[in-house]
Design an enzyme around this catalytic site. Structure first.
Site, PDB file in Angstrom:
ATOM      1  N   GLN A   1       3.934   1.397  -1.166  1.00 26.57           N
ATOM      2  CA  GLN A   1       4.702   1.632  -2.225  1.00 26.57           C
ATOM      3  C   GLN A   1       3.444   2.077  -3.667  1.00 26.57           C
ATOM      4  OE1 GLN A   1       7.924   0.966  -3.296  1.00 26.57           O
ATOM      5  NE2 GLN A   1       7.711   1.153  -1.189  1.00 26.57           N
ATOM      6  N   ASP A   2       2.258   1.781  -3.272  1.00 27.71           N
ATOM      7  CA  ASP A   2       1.297   2.120  -4.346  1.00 27.71           C
ATOM      8  C   ASP A   2       0.949   3.761  -4.080  1.00 27.71           C
ATOM      9  OD1 ASP A   2      -0.844   2.042  -6.051  1.00 27.71           O
ATOM     10  OD2 ASP A   2      -2.326   2.139  -4.372  1.00 27.71           O
ATOM     11  N   HIS A   3       0.814   4.260  -2.765  1.00 30.68           N
ATOM     12  CA  HIS A   3       0.962   5.757  -2.617  1.00 30.68           C
ATOM     13  C   HIS A   3       1.955   6.254  -2.958  1.00 30.68           C
ATOM     14  CE1 HIS A   3      -2.508   6.919  -0.076  1.00 30.68           C
ATOM     15  NE2 HIS A   3      -2.530   5.763   0.601  1.00 30.68           N
TER      16      HIS A   3
ATOM     17  N   HIS B   1       0.868  -1.098  -0.008  1.00 30.09           N
ATOM     18  CA  HIS B   1      -0.038   0.078   0.147  1.00 30.09           C
ATOM     19  C   HIS B   1       0.804   1.349  -0.060  1.00 30.09           C
ATOM     20  CE1 HIS B   1      -3.518   2.440   0.868  1.00 30.09           C
ATOM     21  NE2 HIS B   1      -3.050   2.843   1.906  1.00 30.09           N
TER      22      HIS B   1
END
Length: 103
Positions: A80-82, A78
């Site tokens: 890394q996604d942000h 999460h």
């Protein structure tokens, strides 16, 4: 690195990337309103937040590169996604601010 340590890094990345995301969205709104200096400062501030997120991420990468086992869970994914979506938003924000300035 155990999962709890990786989760803490993930939370830190989410916090810095989230702060940068908010600053970038505020920069777009400022540029839309003709507040270009404020928009530019928000982009500078966002870049600092992104730098902090990246530094935090690099800690984990360095440990794994050194051969340490790293347990990655959903919180880290999460984070890394942000960070990645915030980096994309940064590029788009710079283009949008430039377009508003040319008006």
């Amino acid at each position: 690195m155990n999962r709890e340590e990786a989760n803490m890094i993930g939370f830190e990345i989410v916090a810095y990337a989230g702060e940068a995301r908010s600053q970038l969205l505020d920069a777009i709104n400022c540029a839309k309103e003709g507040k270009y200096e404020e928009a530019d400062q928000l982009i500078v501030d966002a870049n600092e937040s992104i730098k902090e997120a990246h530094n935090t991420q690099t800690q984990m990468l360095a440990q794994e590169a050194a051969g340490e086992s790293v347990e990655v869970g959903f919180i880290m994914v999460h984070g890394q996604d942000h960070l990645m979506t915030t980096l994309l938003l940064k590029d788009l924000t710079q283009h949008l601010v430039t377009l508003y300035k040319k008006g």
